[in-house]
Design a protein around this motif. Structure first.
Motif, PDB file in Angstrom:
ATOM      1  N   PRO A  11       0.827  -1.203   0.000  1.00 57.61           N
ATOM      2  CA  PRO A  11       0.000   0.000   0.000  1.00 57.61           C
ATOM      3  C   PRO A  11       0.866   1.260   0.000  1.00 57.61           C
ATOM      4  O   PRO A  11       2.037   1.226   0.393  1.00 57.61           O
ATOM      5  CB  PRO A  11      -0.795  -0.113   1.304  1.00 57.61           C
ATOM      6  CG  PRO A  11      -0.022  -1.064   2.150  1.00 57.61           C
ATOM      7  CD  PRO A  11       0.723  -1.968   1.213  1.00 57.61           C
ATOM      8  N   ALA A  12       0.285   2.336  -0.443  1.00 59.55           N
ATOM      9  CA  ALA A  12       0.988   3.614  -0.449  1.00 59.55           C
ATOM     10  C   ALA A  12       1.395   3.970   0.981  1.00 59.55           C
ATOM     11  O   ALA A  12       0.619   3.812   1.914  1.00 59.55           O
ATOM     12  CB  ALA A  12       0.093   4.706  -1.029  1.00 59.55           C
ATOM     13  N   TRP A  14       1.904   6.798   2.530  1.00 58.54           N
ATOM     14  CA  TRP A  14       1.184   7.861   3.225  1.00 58.54           C
ATOM     15  C   TRP A  14      -0.129   7.369   3.803  1.00 58.54           C
ATOM     16  O   TRP A  14      -0.556   7.833   4.857  1.00 58.54           O
ATOM     17  CB  TRP A  14       0.969   9.080   2.321  1.00 58.54           C
ATOM     18  CG  TRP A  14      -0.027   8.877   1.208  1.00 58.54           C
ATOM     19  CD1 TRP A  14       0.220   8.428  -0.045  1.00 58.54           C
ATOM     20  CD2 TRP A  14      -1.436   9.136   1.284  1.00 58.54           C
ATOM     21  NE1 TRP A  14      -0.944   8.378  -0.770  1.00 58.54           N
ATOM     22  CE2 TRP A  14      -1.976   8.812   0.028  1.00 58.54           C
ATOM     23  CE3 TRP A  14      -2.282   9.598   2.277  1.00 58.54           C
ATOM     24  CZ2 TRP A  14      -3.328   8.927  -0.264  1.00 58.54           C
ATOM     25  CZ3 TRP A  14      -3.637   9.724   1.990  1.00 58.54           C
ATOM     26  CH2 TRP A  14      -4.145   9.393   0.726  1.00 58.54           C
ATOM     27  N   THR A  15      -0.784   6.409   3.140  1.00 58.45           N
ATOM     28  CA  THR A  15      -2.051   5.905   3.657  1.00 58.45           C
ATOM     29  C   THR A  15      -1.826   5.089   4.927  1.00 58.45           C
ATOM     30  O   THR A  15      -2.585   5.195   5.882  1.00 58.45           O
ATOM     31  CB  THR A  15      -2.800   5.066   2.607  1.00 58.45           C
ATOM     32  OG1 THR A  15      -1.996   3.944   2.220  1.00 58.45           O
ATOM     33  CG2 THR A  15      -3.150   5.891   1.385  1.00 58.45           C
ATOM     34  N   VAL A  16      -0.770   4.286   4.925  1.00 58.25           N
ATOM     35  CA  VAL A  16      -0.466   3.460   6.106  1.00 58.25           C
ATOM     36  C   VAL A  16      -0.065   4.350   7.282  1.00 58.25           C
ATOM     37  O   VAL A  16      -0.509   4.138   8.417  1.00 58.25           O
ATOM     38  CB  VAL A  16       0.633   2.429   5.781  1.00 58.25           C
ATOM     39  CG1 VAL A  16       1.057   1.674   7.029  1.00 58.25           C
ATOM     40  CG2 VAL A  16       0.161   1.471   4.704  1.00 58.25           C
ATOM     41  N   GLN A  17       0.759   5.353   7.021  1.00 53.30           N
ATOM     42  CA  GLN A  17       1.174   6.262   8.097  1.00 53.30           C
ATOM     43  C   GLN A  17      -0.017   7.034   8.653  1.00 53.30           C
ATOM     44  O   GLN A  17      -0.112   7.251   9.866  1.00 53.30           O
ATOM     45  CB  GLN A  17       2.255   7.218   7.594  1.00 53.30           C
ATOM     46  CG  GLN A  17       3.570   6.543   7.257  1.00 53.30           C
ATOM     47  CD  GLN A  17       4.137   5.764   8.442  1.00 53.30           C
ATOM     48  OE1 GLN A  17       4.115   6.212   9.572  1.00 53.30           O
ATOM     49  NE2 GLN A  17       4.640   4.577   8.162  1.00 53.30           N
ATOM     50  N   THR A  18      -0.929   7.441   7.784  1.00 55.25           N
ATOM     51  CA  THR A  18      -2.135   8.133   8.227  1.00 55.25           C
ATOM     52  C   THR A  18      -2.982   7.219   9.098  1.00 55.25           C
ATOM     53  O   THR A  18      -3.465   7.633  10.160  1.00 55.25           O
ATOM     54  CB  THR A  18      -2.951   8.623   7.016  1.00 55.25           C
ATOM     55  OG1 THR A  18      -2.145   9.499   6.236  1.00 55.25           O
ATOM     56  CG2 THR A  18      -4.224   9.328   7.444  1.00 55.25           C
ATOM     57  N   LEU A  19      -3.149   5.970   8.664  1.00 53.59           N
ATOM     58  CA  LEU A  19      -3.927   5.015   9.450  1.00 53.59           C
ATOM     59  C   LEU A  19      -3.296   4.800  10.824  1.00 53.59           C
ATOM     60  O   LEU A  19      -3.998   4.805  11.843  1.00 53.59           O
ATOM     61  CB  LEU A  19      -4.065   3.684   8.710  1.00 53.59           C
ATOM     62  CG  LEU A  19      -4.843   2.592   9.454  1.00 53.59           C
ATOM     63  CD1 LEU A  19      -6.292   3.016   9.681  1.00 53.59           C
ATOM     64  CD2 LEU A  19      -4.783   1.284   8.683  1.00 53.59           C
ATOM     65  N   ALA A  67      -9.542   6.479   6.963  1.00 50.19           N
ATOM     66  CA  ALA A  67      -8.130   6.120   6.777  1.00 50.19           C
ATOM     67  C   ALA A  67      -7.982   4.647   6.400  1.00 50.19           C
ATOM     68  O   ALA A  67      -7.156   4.302   5.551  1.00 50.19           O
ATOM     69  CB  ALA A  67      -7.341   6.430   8.044  1.00 50.19           C
ATOM     70  N   ALA A  68      -8.789   3.778   6.999  1.00 50.98           N
ATOM     71  CA  ALA A  68      -8.731   2.352   6.661  1.00 50.98           C
ATOM     72  C   ALA A  68      -9.159   2.123   5.207  1.00 50.98           C
ATOM     73  O   ALA A  68      -8.571   1.299   4.500  1.00 50.98           O
ATOM     74  CB  ALA A  68      -9.614   1.551   7.613  1.00 50.98           C
ATOM     75  N   ILE A  69     -10.163   2.864   4.768  1.00 53.47           N
ATOM     76  CA  ILE A  69     -10.606   2.752   3.367  1.00 53.47           C
ATOM     77  C   ILE A  69      -9.522   3.270   2.435  1.00 53.47           C
ATOM     78  O   ILE A  69      -9.273   2.687   1.367  1.00 53.47           O
ATOM     79  CB  ILE A  69     -11.946   3.485   3.166  1.00 53.47           C
ATOM     80  CG1 ILE A  69     -13.065   2.753   3.918  1.00 53.47           C
ATOM     81  CG2 ILE A  69     -12.280   3.620   1.685  1.00 53.47           C
ATOM     82  CD1 ILE A  69     -14.365   3.509   4.001  1.00 53.47           C
ATOM     83  N   LEU A  70      -8.841   4.348   2.823  1.00 54.99           N
ATOM     84  CA  LEU A  70      -7.774   4.894   1.981  1.00 54.99           C
ATOM     85  C   LEU A  70      -6.585   3.943   1.856  1.00 54.99           C
ATOM     86  O   LEU A  70      -5.897   3.955   0.836  1.00 54.99           O
ATOM     87  CB  LEU A  70      -7.309   6.246   2.513  1.00 54.99           C
ATOM     88  CG  LEU A  70      -8.272   7.409   2.305  1.00 54.99           C
ATOM     89  CD1 LEU A  70      -7.742   8.662   2.983  1.00 54.99           C
ATOM     90  CD2 LEU A  70      -8.508   7.647   0.822  1.00 54.99           C
ATOM     91  N   VAL A  71      -6.325   3.142   2.881  1.00 53.25           N
ATOM     92  CA  VAL A  71      -5.256   2.137   2.763  1.00 53.25           C
ATOM     93  C   VAL A  71      -5.638   1.144   1.668  1.00 53.25           C
ATOM     94  O   VAL A  71      -4.801   0.714   0.876  1.00 53.25           O
ATOM     95  CB  VAL A  71      -5.023   1.416   4.106  1.00 53.25           C
ATOM     96  CG1 VAL A  71      -4.179   0.155   3.925  1.00 53.25           C
ATOM     97  CG2 VAL A  71      -4.333   2.350   5.088  1.00 53.25           C
ATOM     98  N   GLY A  76      -4.067   0.751  -2.351  1.00 52.41           N
ATOM     99  CA  GLY A  76      -3.706  -0.545  -2.907  1.00 52.41           C
ATOM    100  C   GLY A  76      -3.351  -1.575  -1.855  1.00 52.41           C
ATOM    101  O   GLY A  76      -2.791  -2.620  -2.167  1.00 52.41           O
ATOM    102  N   GLY A  77      -3.685  -1.320  -0.612  1.00 48.09           N
ATOM    103  CA  GLY A  77      -3.360  -2.240   0.474  1.00 48.09           C
ATOM    104  C   GLY A  77      -4.529  -3.164   0.785  1.00 48.09           C
ATOM    105  O   GLY A  77      -5.529  -3.206   0.062  1.00 48.09           O
ATOM    106  N   PRO A  78      -4.410  -3.886   1.889  1.00 44.46           N
ATOM    107  CA  PRO A  78      -5.466  -4.839   2.259  1.00 44.46           C
ATOM    108  C   PRO A  78      -6.695  -4.124   2.824  1.00 44.46           C
ATOM    109  O   PRO A  78      -6.611  -3.027   3.356  1.00 44.46           O
ATOM    110  CB  PRO A  78      -4.795  -5.688   3.340  1.00 44.46           C
ATOM    111  CG  PRO A  78      -3.781  -4.784   3.949  1.00 44.46           C
ATOM    112  CD  PRO A  78      -3.280  -3.924   2.813  1.00 44.46           C
ATOM    113  N   ALA A  79      -7.830  -4.796   2.709  1.00 41.29           N
ATOM    114  CA  ALA A  79      -9.083  -4.255   3.228  1.00 41.29           C
ATOM    115  C   ALA A  79      -9.343  -4.713   4.661  1.00 41.29           C
ATOM    116  O   ALA A  79     -10.375  -4.368   5.233  1.00 41.29           O
ATOM    117  CB  ALA A  79     -10.235  -4.687   2.331  1.00 41.29           C
TER     118      ALA A  79
END
Length: 132
Positions: A11-12, A14-19, A67-71, A76-79
């Protein structure tokens, strides 16, 4: 014929760090709810502070879900983080409704379970890839 090794999509960042940041904030807000619950019993302004922090907790819960949806998309990360985030948000609303209705016998244990669920999500989110 040679086999092409497949690698899981990462996953990107920035999305993981935000989560991660939002989940930490969510757990802190859940802990603060427990503190304000104690203040509700011991100080005159405790009820207002507990109610205001409940509103903040609901907003942070919504941010957690986003944030979980953005991951997942567009990251492109897991749901797998979406379900627990949605559950925490749903049970936050249920706990708030029960608190407003003064159904303390369910409101208090649900608050404890929310904190436990928040910590479980924090552990899941902070785990190294491949372990969660």
């Amino acid at each position: 014929m040679t086999a092409v090794p497949t690698t899981a999509a990462r996953p990107a960042a920035w999305t993981v760090q935000t989560l991660k940041a939002v989940v930490v904030l969510h757990v802190v807000a859940l802990l603060f709810q427990a503190v304000t619950a104690g203040m509700l019993l011991s100080t005159p302004g405790g009820r207002a502070l507990h109610g205001a922090s409940a509103m903040a907790l609901a907003v942070i819960g919504l941010l957690h879900l986003v944030a979980a949806i953005l991951v997942w998309r567009p990251g492109g990360g897991p749901a797998r983080f979406i379900g627990p985030a949605a559950g925490l948000l749903l049970f936050t609303f249920v706990a708030a409704a029960l608190g407003i209705a003064h159904v303390k016998v369910v409101h208090l244990p649900l608050g404890v379970m929310l904190f436990g669920g928040g910590v479980a999500q924090l552990i899941r989110v902070m785990a190294r890839p491949g372990r969660a």
